[in-house]
Design a protein around this motif. Structure first.
Motif, PDB file in Angstrom:
ATOM      1  N   GLU A   1      -4.724   7.102  -2.136  1.00 49.75           N
ATOM      2  CA  GLU A   1      -4.918   5.654  -2.312  1.00 49.75           C
ATOM      3  C   GLU A   1      -5.986   5.094  -1.383  1.00 49.75           C
ATOM      4  O   GLU A   1      -6.830   4.302  -1.794  1.00 49.75           O
ATOM      5  CB  GLU A   1      -3.576   4.936  -2.089  1.00 49.75           C
ATOM      6  N   ARG A   2      -5.957   5.493  -0.117  1.00 52.48           N
ATOM      7  CA  ARG A   2      -6.929   4.950   0.849  1.00 52.48           C
ATOM      8  C   ARG A   2      -8.354   5.302   0.455  1.00 52.48           C
ATOM      9  O   ARG A   2      -9.250   4.463   0.501  1.00 52.48           O
ATOM     10  CB  ARG A   2      -6.620   5.481   2.254  1.00 52.48           C
ATOM     11  N   GLU A   3      -8.542   6.548   0.067  1.00 51.05           N
ATOM     12  CA  GLU A   3      -9.879   7.007  -0.327  1.00 51.05           C
ATOM     13  C   GLU A   3     -10.369   6.269  -1.566  1.00 51.05           C
ATOM     14  O   GLU A   3     -11.519   5.818  -1.630  1.00 51.05           O
ATOM     15  CB  GLU A   3      -9.852   8.514  -0.592  1.00 51.05           C
ATOM     16  N   LEU A   4      -9.505   6.128  -2.552  1.00 50.02           N
ATOM     17  CA  LEU A   4      -9.878   5.430  -3.782  1.00 50.02           C
ATOM     18  C   LEU A   4     -10.213   3.971  -3.511  1.00 50.02           C
ATOM     19  O   LEU A   4     -11.170   3.419  -4.079  1.00 50.02           O
ATOM     20  CB  LEU A   4      -8.744   5.524  -4.807  1.00 50.02           C
ATOM     21  N   ARG A   5      -9.432   3.347  -2.627  1.00 47.72           N
ATOM     22  CA  ARG A   5      -9.685   1.943  -2.277  1.00 47.72           C
ATOM     23  C   ARG A   5     -11.049   1.795  -1.604  1.00 47.72           C
ATOM     24  O   ARG A   5     -11.801   0.862  -1.909  1.00 47.72           O
ATOM     25  CB  ARG A   5      -8.563   1.447  -1.361  1.00 47.72           C
TER      26      ARG A   5
ATOM     27  N   HIS B   1       0.830  -1.210   0.000  1.00 49.00           N
ATOM     28  CA  HIS B   1       0.000   0.000   0.000  1.00 49.00           C
ATOM     29  C   HIS B   1       0.863   1.259   0.000  1.00 49.00           C
ATOM     30  O   HIS B   1       0.475   2.280  -0.601  1.00 49.00           O
ATOM     31  CB  HIS B   1      -0.939  -0.005   1.208  1.00 49.00           C
ATOM     32  N   ALA B   2       2.014   1.198   0.628  1.00 53.79           N
ATOM     33  CA  ALA B   2       2.920   2.348   0.627  1.00 53.79           C
ATOM     34  C   ALA B   2       3.416   2.640  -0.783  1.00 53.79           C
ATOM     35  O   ALA B   2       3.539   3.810  -1.187  1.00 53.79           O
ATOM     36  CB  ALA B   2       4.092   2.091   1.566  1.00 53.79           C
ATOM     37  N   LEU B   3       3.687   1.587  -1.547  1.00 55.60           N
ATOM     38  CA  LEU B   3       4.123   1.760  -2.930  1.00 55.60           C
ATOM     39  C   LEU B   3       3.026   2.412  -3.761  1.00 55.60           C
ATOM     40  O   LEU B   3       3.282   3.357  -4.521  1.00 55.60           O
ATOM     41  CB  LEU B   3       4.515   0.410  -3.536  1.00 55.60           C
ATOM     42  N   VAL B   4       1.800   1.920  -3.622  1.00 52.53           N
ATOM     43  CA  VAL B   4       0.668   2.513  -4.355  1.00 52.53           C
ATOM     44  C   VAL B   4       0.516   3.983  -3.971  1.00 52.53           C
ATOM     45  O   VAL B   4       0.274   4.847  -4.817  1.00 52.53           O
ATOM     46  CB  VAL B   4      -0.637   1.732  -4.077  1.00 52.53           C
TER      47      VAL B   4
END
Length: 212
Positions: A199-203, A189-192
């Motif tokens: 990233e968190r919101e999109l996920r 997740h850090a890479l994304v």
């Protein structure tokens, strides 16, 4: 309006689950996955989460993808638009004899759009991340937006053409990141997140979107 005591819910009994999970599908269906069999107990859990459920249902109702009629509108690039805005598809649908034909033509439309659109976006993020799949495949999938095999083959769901470009890019970056981390670890997740800072919101948003 959602009522935790009477509104319809879909219950999936999962005896191996430690907890009860509530999800709201893209079409506003409340799904419960739980090791608990007793519906009355599950209704009490829903009552505790009533405020959250109602807020999610309100957001779905306000979504541009919410009101869709097969053969009249199509979900495309994050919007629900009349098929008259897509002359080629509109012409093709005139040959449809039933809803099965219409769905087939929609599927073909998404596949063609994916093949035209996604390679350039893939190439952009491949260069940015320094990660290159051995092969890229496009196919309709029912349960996943994409996948990455241990052999380095990235497969993208052609139905992702229903989504906005932000979500499309997230799926691409997600699958490319699996070329380095074949898991969903913190490092993954850090890479994304180095590529897509939200990233968190999109996920979270994608978890609420039903495929199809």
């Amino acid at each position: 309006m959602f009522d935790p005591h009477t509104s319809p819910i879909t219950i999936h009994y999962r005896p191996r689950n430690r907890n009860t999970y509530i999800t709201i599908t893209h079409n506003g269906e409340v799904c419960v996955r739980s090791p608990i069999k007793d519906e009355k107990r599950l209704r009490l859990i829903l009552r505790d989460r009533e405020s959250w459920i109602r807020s999610k249902l309100s957001a779905i109702a306000a979504s541009p993808l919410a009101h869709h009629t097969l053969g009249e509108t199509i979900r495309f690039r994050g919007e629900c638009i009349p098929i008259t805005q897509l002359p080629h598809l509109c012409e093709t649908l005139q040959r449809a004899k039933n809803s099965i034909d219409i769905e087939k033509y929609y599927t073909n439309f998404y596949k063609n759009e994916a093949i035209l659109t996604l390679p350039s976006r893939l190439a952009h993020y491949e260069r940015k991340m320094g990660l290159h799949p051995k092969e890229i495949r496009f196919k309709k999938m029912r349960r996943r937006w994409g996948s990455c095999s241990s052999e380095g083959v990235v497969t993208l769901n052609t139905m992702m053409m229903q989504l906005c470009y932000e979500h499309i890019d997230y799926i691409i970056v997600h699958e490319l990141a699996h070329l380095r981390h074949m898991n969903h670890s913190r490092e993954f997740h850090a890479l994304v997140r180095t590529i897509l800072h939200n990233e968190r919101e999109l996920r979270r948003e994608l978890k609420q979107v039903r495929i199809g």
